[in-house]
Write an enzyme that holds these catalytic residues in place. Structure first.
Site, PDB file in Angstrom:
ATOM      1  CG  ASP A  87       3.297   1.968   9.176  1.00 18.67           C
ATOM      2  OD1 ASP A  87       3.005   2.897   9.958  1.00 18.67           O
ATOM      3  OD2 ASP A  87       3.295   2.110   7.928  1.00 18.67           O
ATOM      4  NE  ARG A 120       1.125  10.758  10.114  1.00 22.39           N
ATOM      5  CZ  ARG A 120       0.656   9.680   9.500  1.00 22.39           C
ATOM      6  NH1 ARG A 120      -0.556   9.293   9.664  1.00 22.39           N
ATOM      7  NH2 ARG A 120       1.424   9.001   8.683  1.00 22.39           N
ATOM      8  NE  ARG A 139      -6.840   5.090   5.560  1.00 22.09           N
ATOM      9  CZ  ARG A 139      -5.894   5.678   6.284  1.00 22.09           C
ATOM     10  NH1 ARG A 139      -6.110   5.981   7.529  1.00 22.09           N
ATOM     11  NH2 ARG A 139      -4.734   5.972   5.759  1.00 22.09           N
ATOM     12  CE  LYS A 149      -1.552   1.933   3.922  1.00 22.51           C
ATOM     13  NZ  LYS A 149      -1.378   3.388   4.021  1.00 22.51           N
ATOM     14  CG  ASN A 150       2.684   2.757   3.418  1.00 24.12           C
ATOM     15  OD1 ASN A 150       1.506   3.106   3.278  1.00 24.12           O
ATOM     16  ND2 ASN A 150       3.252   2.619   4.601  1.00 24.12           N
ATOM     17  CB  CYS A 176      -3.679   7.381  10.919  1.00 22.45           C
ATOM     18  SG  CYS A 176      -4.117   5.928   9.967  1.00 22.45           S
TER      19      CYS A 176
HETATM   20  C1  UD1 Z   1       4.821   7.019   5.725  1.00 25.68           C
HETATM   21  C2  UD1 Z   1       3.875   5.851   5.656  1.00 25.68           C
HETATM   22  C3  UD1 Z   1       3.341   5.531   7.034  1.00 25.68           C
HETATM   23  C4  UD1 Z   1       4.494   5.319   8.015  1.00 25.68           C
HETATM   24  C5  UD1 Z   1       5.467   6.493   7.978  1.00 25.68           C
HETATM   25  C6  UD1 Z   1       6.716   6.286   8.811  1.00 25.68           C
HETATM   26  C7  UD1 Z   1       2.885   6.053   3.456  1.00 25.68           C
HETATM   27  C8  UD1 Z   1       1.686   6.331   2.637  1.00 25.68           C
HETATM   28  N1  UD1 Z   1       2.765   6.186   4.783  1.00 25.68           N
HETATM   29  O1  UD1 Z   1       4.065   8.137   6.164  1.00 25.68           O
HETATM   30  O2  UD1 Z   1       2.537   4.349   6.939  1.00 25.68           O
HETATM   31  O3  UD1 Z   1       3.969   5.198   9.324  1.00 25.68           O
HETATM   32  O4  UD1 Z   1       5.882   6.748   6.627  1.00 25.68           O
HETATM   33  O5  UD1 Z   1       7.375   5.169   8.386  1.00 25.68           O
HETATM   34  O6  UD1 Z   1       3.921   5.678   2.944  1.00 25.68           O
HETATM   35  N2  UD1 Z   1       7.324  14.858   9.366  1.00 25.68           N
HETATM   36  C9  UD1 Z   1       7.454  16.207   9.561  1.00 25.68           C
HETATM   37  N3  UD1 Z   1       7.279  17.050   8.498  1.00 25.68           N
HETATM   38  C10 UD1 Z   1       6.965  16.565   7.256  1.00 25.68           C
HETATM   39  C11 UD1 Z   1       6.837  15.191   7.067  1.00 25.68           C
HETATM   40  C12 UD1 Z   1       7.023  14.342   8.149  1.00 25.68           C
HETATM   41  O7  UD1 Z   1       7.714  16.678  10.665  1.00 25.68           O
HETATM   42  O8  UD1 Z   1       6.806  17.387   6.338  1.00 25.68           O
HETATM   43  C13 UD1 Z   1       7.486  13.953  10.514  1.00 25.68           C
HETATM   44  C14 UD1 Z   1       6.189  13.248  10.853  1.00 25.68           C
HETATM   45  O9  UD1 Z   1       5.352  14.027  11.665  1.00 25.68           O
HETATM   46  C15 UD1 Z   1       6.692  12.014  11.567  1.00 25.68           C
HETATM   47  C16 UD1 Z   1       7.979  11.704  10.802  1.00 25.68           C
HETATM   48  O10 UD1 Z   1       8.360  12.905  10.161  1.00 25.68           O
HETATM   49  O11 UD1 Z   1       6.996  12.306  12.898  1.00 25.68           O
HETATM   50  C17 UD1 Z   1       7.865  10.589   9.794  1.00 25.68           C
HETATM   51  O12 UD1 Z   1       6.945  10.930   8.811  1.00 25.68           O
HETATM   52  P1  UD1 Z   1       7.041  10.396   7.317  1.00 25.68           P
HETATM   53  O13 UD1 Z   1       8.158   9.430   7.175  1.00 25.68           O
HETATM   54  O14 UD1 Z   1       6.979  11.564   6.409  1.00 25.68           O
HETATM   55  O15 UD1 Z   1       5.679   9.614   7.213  1.00 25.68           O
HETATM   56  P2  UD1 Z   1       4.670   9.596   6.005  1.00 25.68           P
HETATM   57  O16 UD1 Z   1       5.399   9.670   4.710  1.00 25.68           O
HETATM   58  O17 UD1 Z   1       3.545  10.514   6.283  1.00 25.68           O
END
Ligand code: UD1
Length: 419
Positions: A306, A121, A398, A22-23, A116
């Site tokens: 995850d 985030r 989802r 999915k990711n 979620c």
């Molecule tokens: C992706 C995965 C999710 C997984 C996560 C961490 C998908 C669709 N989702 O989410 O299932 O739990 O990686 O492995 O692939 N952050 C910031 N600013 C940003 C972006 C992120 O501060 O602009 C922080 C987030 O709040 C969090 C951390 O970075 O604390 C990790 O986030 P990130 O790796 O970006 O997660 P996602 O890509 O949203």
């Protein structure tokens, strides 16, 4: 709203087909926006996040076709529309259309995302990535507005303060169509990032170093038609591995890859679970007792956030006490009070949970709060005495294809009640 009624106590035996990740598919659907030529993605899981992402692309006049196991996305006639709140709020991955839209059209207007409820985030890193490539970005009234005055992004040096998956994906996609060379440092190394790079390369992108902390992208003007086969979902595989472990069962996970689950496999082995590769995937078995193991969630190759809720469910019935520290999302512990309703003994202090193993869990009514927390509750219910009801399981749909059906096929006693 559907709910699951689970009678605990059955050992799981048999095999489970692991589907495409999915990711990985969500960013690749967004990547189709970069190109005026069609992109076919195969091995696509039948999960509702894919439906939501395709619906989001249709807003831009993109033609999408979905068959049993594949999607074809043709953004040849795409126009630059607004990514509306009511679609982006359903799923944080909606933010992934931002980079491709700016790269292709020179501007974008995208709602701040939802998804979620697991902590703040923010999306600041996505915005910084686009600024590093020459875009002007602002946030107003809940919408992100991005513009490139020159009309086209310019290659640049992107240094991520944290190896965010999403921001790395935004960087890769945007740099693909930027003028000149881009360097991405402290990039996320998750297998889904390497898979996105493979997909982009099939489309004609020039990327080096995918899967490492430093990636180089040479921008190209146009992309070509492509087909890409998704890698297997390591989180789905890890979830079924824990299902086998918690029930003291024996499962073969077809197409799962141990190399994507090295840290998880090591933690399971320390807990007393056997895990080994087979010709068809991965075998998991537990016959002895479960021992408590400490874990810390970290970006890949560390223990994945995850799988934290699922591993915590396993630790609730282990012998001894387990310390579980969450370092990726600050408040990803919504499953803790719900596991407590099933009789688990867990105390929380900040981003650390102390799980003291108990002899038995007992059935209760519990509420699913986010995708991975929900599946953690399902796993705990598989061993709880009596009949547990898990409410609000739309979260599960989802991200897990036919979770209840797959578990039932391996011997679980689960009914889905639709209202
Ligand atoms: C992706 C995965 C999710 C997984 C996560 C961490 C998908 C669709 N989702 O989410 O299932 O739990 O990686 O492995 O692939 N952050 C910031 N600013 C940003 C972006 C992120 O501060 O602009 C922080 C987030 O709040 C969090 C951390 O970075 O604390 C990790 O986030 P990130 O790796 O970006 O997660 P996602 O890509 O949203």
């Amino acid at each position: 709203m559907d709910r699951l009624i689970i009678r605990g106590g059955k050992r799981l035996e048999g095999s489970v087909q692991i589907r495409g990740a999915k990711n990985a598919v969500l960013p690749q659907i967004a990547a189709a926006l970069l190109s005026s030529a069609p992109l076919e993605i195969t091995n696509v899981p039948d999960v509702s996040d894919v439906t939501t992402m395709l619906a989001l692309l249709q807003e831009f006049g993109v033609a999408t076709q979905r068959d049993a196991r594949s999607v074809t996305i043709d953004a040849g006639k795409a126009t630059n529309a607004v990514a509306r709140y009511d679609l982006v709020r359903k799923m944080r991955a909606g933010i992934l259309v931002l980079g491709p839209l700016v790269a292709r059209f020179g501007s974008a207007r995208v709602s701040l995302p939802g998804g979620c409820a697991i902590g703040a985030r923010p999306v600041d890193l996505h915005l910084k990535v686009l600024e590093a490539l020459g875009a002007t970005v602002g946030v107003e009234g809940g919408y992100i507005n991005a513009n490139v005055s020159a009309g086209k992004l310019k290659g640049g040096r992107i240094v991520l303060p944290f190896p965010s998956m999403g921001a790395t994906e935004t960087a890769l996609m945007a740099a693909t169509l930027a003028r000149g060379e881009s360097e991405i440092l402290n990039a996320a190394r998750e297998p889904e990032i390497a898979d996105l790079a493979l997909c982009l390369v099939a489309m004609g992108a020039k990327i080096e170093g995918a899967g490492t902390q430093r990636m180089l992208v040479q921008g190209v003007d146009t992309l070509r038609p492509a087909t890409h086969h998704l890698l297997p979902d390591r989180i789905e595989a890890g979830t079924y591995a824990i299902a086998a472990a918690i029930t003291g069962g024996h499962l073969e996970l077809l197409d799962a890859r141990l190399e994507h689950l090295a840290t998880v496999g090591a933690a399971l082995e320390r807990a007393g679970v056997q895990i080994w590769p087979t010709d068809r995937g991965l075998m998991i078995s537990r016959s002895g007792r479960l021992s408590a193991v400490d874990i810390v969630t970290e970006p890949y190759p560390g223990f994945p956030t995850d799988l934290q809720a699922q591993f915590m469910a396993l630790m609730t019935i282990a012998t001894g006490a387990s310390v579980i520290r969450e370092t990726v999302f600050e408040s990803r512990f919504m499953h803790v009070p719900e596991l407590g309703r099933l009789g688990a003994n867990i105390s929380l202090q900040g981003s650390t949970a102390l799980v003291r193993g108990v002899e038995t869990l007992r059935a209760a009514e519990v509420m699913a709060t986010d995708l991975r927390a929900s599946v953690g509750l399902v796993l705990a219910a598989l061993v709880a005495e009596g009949e547990t009801t898990v409410h609000r399981i739309y979260h599960l749909d989802r991200g897990y294809e036919a979770l209840d059906r797959k578990l039932v096929q391996c011997g679980a006693d689960i009914r889905r009640v639709t209202e």
